[in-house]
Enzyme design. Structure first.
Site, PDB file in Angstrom:
ATOM      1  N   CYS A   1       0.900  -1.246  -0.046  1.00 14.50           N
ATOM      2  CA  CYS A   1      -0.029  -0.102  -0.035  1.00 14.50           C
ATOM      3  C   CYS A   1       0.902   1.238  -0.210  1.00 14.50           C
ATOM      4  CB  CYS A   1      -0.928   0.024   1.432  1.00 14.50           C
ATOM      5  SG  CYS A   1      -1.913   1.544   1.470  1.00 14.50           S
ATOM      6  N   GLY A   2       0.690   2.125  -0.996  1.00 11.77           N
ATOM      7  CA  GLY A   2       1.587   3.287  -1.211  1.00 11.77           C
ATOM      8  C   GLY A   2       1.528   4.227   0.034  1.00 11.77           C
TER       9      GLY A   2
ATOM     10  N   CYS B   1      -5.349   7.084  -2.820  1.00 10.59           N
ATOM     11  CA  CYS B   1      -4.611   5.726  -2.944  1.00 10.59           C
ATOM     12  C   CYS B   1      -3.072   6.105  -3.627  1.00 10.59           C
ATOM     13  CB  CYS B   1      -5.471   4.919  -4.270  1.00 10.59           C
ATOM     14  SG  CYS B   1      -4.485   3.278  -4.557  1.00 10.59           S
TER      15      CYS B   1
END
Length: 271
Positions: free
Chosen positions: A75-76, A208
């Protein structure tokens, strides 16, 4: 026994973060419990759960679980939050290395801003024709640690992100993993705006990180922008994406933006 956690957010993505160096949270039973904790209104509420765990060849290991309780490759924005958390907890220095299922990341903490050097983006597919009752058009695909579809729209606010995103997320072209779906508008020669439907959350999220990276890479390959790219997320926060374009996607990929502590809390351990 009570477990201490921090609630954090990275540009609008929110996470429940635990220091699990001592192993107080066992492997067994995690998925069900984490899904309960992530439920908004009935739990703590979050897009996912982050755990800091020991690593042999890095400062720590990051484990990331989506809101549905299933572990994801990476997950960035979560990676940026966990880097700031690890630094604040004294687990890692301001410049650090940590393991993810997508590879080893490098991060630098500068106040409440964190930059993360991520693994290469790959599996680029441009101009993929998709036909169906919900959506008829052209999309693009790239894996930035997790799979992402990117499509460009003019009316970003009026786009039906959830129904179209949910339909594309499960489309046979992206089976068996499924995909995240990003709706993107070009704002300038180095600027994008984005809305994302996230796999595992099964809804639109306020930001995101890997989706912002995917959108910037695809837009660069199509000649719409050139790096570094500023990506305005649904929360209004901006993420910075830098990379070097390659035929397969990109290398030397970095993501930078805010990673903030929201509050500290305690939850009774069900383990």
């Amino acid at each position: 026994m009570e477990l201490e956690f921090w609630k954090m957010n990275g540009a609008g993505n929110d996470f429940i973060v635990f220091n699990n160096i001592s192993g107080v949270i066992p492997e067994q039973g995690r998925s069900e419990i984490f899904a309960q904790w992530c439920r908004r209104g009935l739990g703590i509420g979050a897009d996912g759960v982050l755990l800091v765990e020991p690593a042999a060849e890095a400062n720590f290991r990051m484990r990331y679980y989506n809101a549905d309780g299933r572990e994801a490759e990476t997950c960035g924005n979560g990676s940026r939050c966990i880097a700031r958390f690890a630094y604040a907890e004294g687990i890692a220095p301001a410049t650090m290395r940590f393991q993810t299922l997508a590879g080893v990341y490098e991060a630098t903490v500068r106040g409440d801003s964190v930059a993360v050097r991520m693994t290469d983006a790959h599996s680029l597919r441009l101009m993929v024709a998709v036909r169906g009752e919900i959506f008829n058009g052209t999309v693009h695909f790239v894996n930035t640690g997790v799979p992402h579809v990117v499509l460009f729209v003019e009316d970003l606010e009026g786009t039906s992100v959830v129904p179209i995103g949910r339909w594309l997320r499960y489309h046979e072209l992206f089976a068996p993993q499924g995909t995240n779906v990003n709706f993107v508008r070009v704002e300038g020669p180095q600027a994008l705006a984005i809305r994302t439907y996230e796999r595992g959350v099964e809804d639109e999220t306020l930001a995101c990180g890997t989706g912002s990276i995917a959108s910037a890479i695809v837009a660069t390959h199509l000649g719409f922008v050139k790096p570094p790219v500023s990506v305005k997320t649904r929360s209004g926060e901006t993420l910075g994406v830098a990379f070097e374009q390659t035929p397969e996607g990109a290398r030397h990929v970095s993501l930078e933006g805010p990673a903030r502590f929201v509050f500290r809390g305690y939850v009774e351990s069900p383990f």
